[in-house]
Scaffold this active site. Structure first.
Site, PDB file in Angstrom:
ATOM      1  N   LYS A   1       0.823  -1.217   0.000  1.00 15.14           N
ATOM      2  CA  LYS A   1       0.000   0.000   0.000  1.00 15.14           C
ATOM      3  C   LYS A   1       0.854   1.263   0.000  1.00 15.14           C
ATOM      4  O   LYS A   1       0.392   2.327  -0.394  1.00 15.14           O
ATOM      5  CB  LYS A   1      -0.969  -0.030   1.173  1.00 15.14           C
ATOM      6  CG  LYS A   1      -2.039  -1.104   0.972  1.00 15.14           C
ATOM      7  CD  LYS A   1      -3.138  -1.045   1.991  1.00 15.14           C
ATOM      8  CE  LYS A   1      -4.298  -1.943   1.602  1.00 15.14           C
ATOM      9  NZ  LYS A   1      -3.985  -3.393   1.708  1.00 15.14           N
TER      10      LYS A   1
HETATM   11  C1  LIG Z   1      -4.569  -4.440   1.033  1.00 15.54           C
HETATM   12  C2  LIG Z   1      -3.819  -5.730   0.968  1.00 15.54           C
HETATM   13  C3  LIG Z   1      -4.170  -6.749   0.055  1.00 15.54           C
HETATM   14  C4  LIG Z   1      -5.372  -6.647  -0.860  1.00 15.54           C
HETATM   15  O1  LIG Z   1      -5.207  -5.695  -1.880  1.00 15.54           O
HETATM   16  P1  LIG Z   1      -6.480  -5.136  -2.679  1.00 15.54           P
HETATM   17  O2  LIG Z   1      -5.956  -4.059  -3.542  1.00 15.54           O
HETATM   18  O3  LIG Z   1      -7.430  -4.633  -1.636  1.00 15.54           O
HETATM   19  O4  LIG Z   1      -7.058  -6.281  -3.440  1.00 15.54           O
HETATM   20  C5  LIG Z   1      -3.376  -7.888   0.014  1.00 15.54           C
HETATM   21  N1  LIG Z   1      -2.318  -8.035   0.839  1.00 15.54           N
HETATM   22  C6  LIG Z   1      -1.957  -7.086   1.736  1.00 15.54           C
HETATM   23  C7  LIG Z   1      -0.786  -7.331   2.624  1.00 15.54           C
HETATM   24  C8  LIG Z   1      -2.687  -5.895   1.830  1.00 15.54           C
HETATM   25  O5  LIG Z   1      -2.321  -4.956   2.720  1.00 15.54           O
END
Ligand SMILES: *Cc1c(COP(=O)(O)O)cnc(C)c1O
Length: 465
Positions: A112
């Site tokens: 993120k």
């Molecule tokens: C947010 C997240 C996901 C999922 O990603 P999306 O874009 O919501 O599908 C997967 N793994 C981790 C570690 C995350 O923080």
């Protein structure tokens, strides 16, 4: 570049407006009116680019006239300068023509950071230009909150309020948010669940009259288009490392809100040759059921060892459906109403189109633990529970050895010590150097009742003038 709504009723917006608005006024999500397209020749000419240069090339057409290209280059450079790996997103070989793309070298150890380091700088830039101040209000089940705080902590035009469910995020996740010492950052532990946090945020957005007249709320959740844009880059990056961008590559993506894998889909539409996009889910398998059996029925949410994927309705799936239904906003509005009330069925044509590129797999807790230990046994490589789901899905769904398979590693294992312990490891994975004092820093957060007036009053009092 103009942005239109997936429900077809909201007037087109500029890039700046789409970033500041979040949800369109008709309840839909913003998408670009046209997706920029590049030839294979052009894409392969980017092979020698640094990550920053590549990001500039990929992001620029989406921004259009909104930001001069020199300014955009600076925003991008600053966004990724804090990543602790020279390659920003390195590839690690884990099997025959099989790779893991490490997306956890940013400040909060999850992918993120790619989106939120960029979004923070971008918001700061847009707000200064417009001489505007805003309030960011968000709910987090763990990773989004810390990444958003790291991305926006230094922005003088932003006050931030992040709600997390009290005592339901891991200690590492909470401390990453609450030990940030910045006057514009406020952490609220809500006495409730993650859903309660999300509902609180939605309620505040729907009536913002509690705010001072010169402020508005801004959403930084994964529906924000700027987040998607930043995530497109690493698909190009990985493909250029492996195949110079001319031959096909496949990707497997641990999926929650469908933002990350949707970025891969946009990369494909921009001309990047992709063979398979694999949707990897945990026990909350609604997307796997939808792709494999046209079953999108709601079931009670389970708490799993991969909590960042514990999601029922994936918001960004709507953006893909919009294309599968030939950009028919009215059809999307009907589908989303069905989905909310319990089930949605896709037309045969849509399902056929979907399955041309997308594959899916479900991996529950028991299974992901065995994957973590077997991958470590075979390769001496420790992966986090989300990555384990993605890697297993890659192995189970792969249709050809000819094309490189890339599994996205979305988090660092040190973020999820509980799962690592359950997988049979005696010692917790070590936090990287820059976070080694995490458990010594002083925490700051307030615990609030799940009451709208309490939250609104706290925000009103805490906003800086
Ligand atoms: C947010 C997240 C996901 C999922 O990603 P999306 O874009 O919501 O599908 C997967 N793994 C981790 C570690 C995350 O923080």
């Amino acid at each position: 570049m103009k942005y239109i709504s997936t429900r077809g009723k909201s007037p087109p917006k500029t890039f700046d407006e789409a970033v500041l608005t979040g949800l369109a006024s008709d309840g839909g999500l913003f998408i670009p009116q046209e997706i920029p397209h590049f030839s294979l020749e052009e894409i392969s000419s980017w092979k020698s680019f640094s990550y920053h240069e590549l990001a500039q090339r990929v992001i620029n057409p989406f921004v259009g006239d909104s930001i001069p290209s020199g300014d955009l280059a600076r925003l991008i450079r600053e966004a990724y300068s804090g990543f602790r790996n020279d390659s920003v997103a390195p590839l690690v070989k884990t099997g025959s023509n099989e790779w893991v793309l490490e997306l956890f070298h940013g400040p909060t150890l999850a992918f993120k950071d790619f989106a939120l380091q960029f979004l923070g700088n971008l918001l700061d830039y847009i707000l200064q230009k417009r001489e505007q101040r805003v309030v960011i209000l968000g709910a987090t089940s763990g990773d989004t909150g810390s990444a958003a705080i790291e991305g926006c902590r230094g922005c003088p035009n932003i006050d931030m309020f992040i709600l997390h469910p009290h005592e339901r995020v891991s200690d590492v996740q909470r401390r990453q948010m609450t030990t940030v010492n910045a006057s514009n950052v406020n952490n609220v532990a809500l006495l409730g669940s993650f859903d309660d946090c999300q509902n609180m945020v939605k309620a505040c957005f729907s009536d913002q009259s509690f705010l001072p007249p010169d402020r508005q709320l801004v959403a930084v959740n994964s529906i924000n288009w700027a987040r998607i844009v930043a995530q497109i880059v690493y698909y190009f990056w990985a493909a250029l490392r492996l195949e110079s961008g001319t031959k096909q590559v496949s990707f497997s993506v641990p999926t929650g809100n469908f933002g990350d894998i949707y970025a891969g889909y946009i990369a494909h539409k921009m001309g990047l040759p992709i063979n398979q996009l694999i949707i990897a889910t945990n026990a909350n398998d609604i997307l796997h059921r939808c792709v494999s059996a046209n079953d999108h029925s709601l079931k009670p949410l389970k708490r799993t060892l991969a909590p960042s994927m514990d999601i029922m309705i994936s918001s960004n799936f709507e953006r893909l459906l919009f294309d599968l239904y030939d950009r028919d906003g009215a059809a999307i509005e009907r589908l989303m109403a069905d989905a909310k009330s319990g089930n949605m069925y896709l037309d045969d044509a849509a399902i056929i189109e979907l399955r041309k590129l997308f594959f899916s797999y479900k991996c529950d807790d028991q299974h992901l633990l065995s994957v973590i230990s077997s991958v470590y046994r075979d390769s001496r490589y420790l992966i986090d529970p989300h990555t384990a789901i993605g890697l297993e899905a890659a192995r189970k769904c792969r249709i050809s050895d000819e094309f490189p398979m890339v599994a996205l590693a979305t988090a660092h294992p040190a973020k999820f010590p509980e799962a690592i312990r359950k997988a049979g490891f005696a010692d917790d994975p070590k936090l990287p150097e820059h976070m080694s004092d995490l458990f010594e820093l002083k925490e700051k957060f307030i615990v609030l009742e799940n009451k709208r007036t309490d939250v609104e009053n706290f925000i009103k009092e805490a906003i800086t003038r």
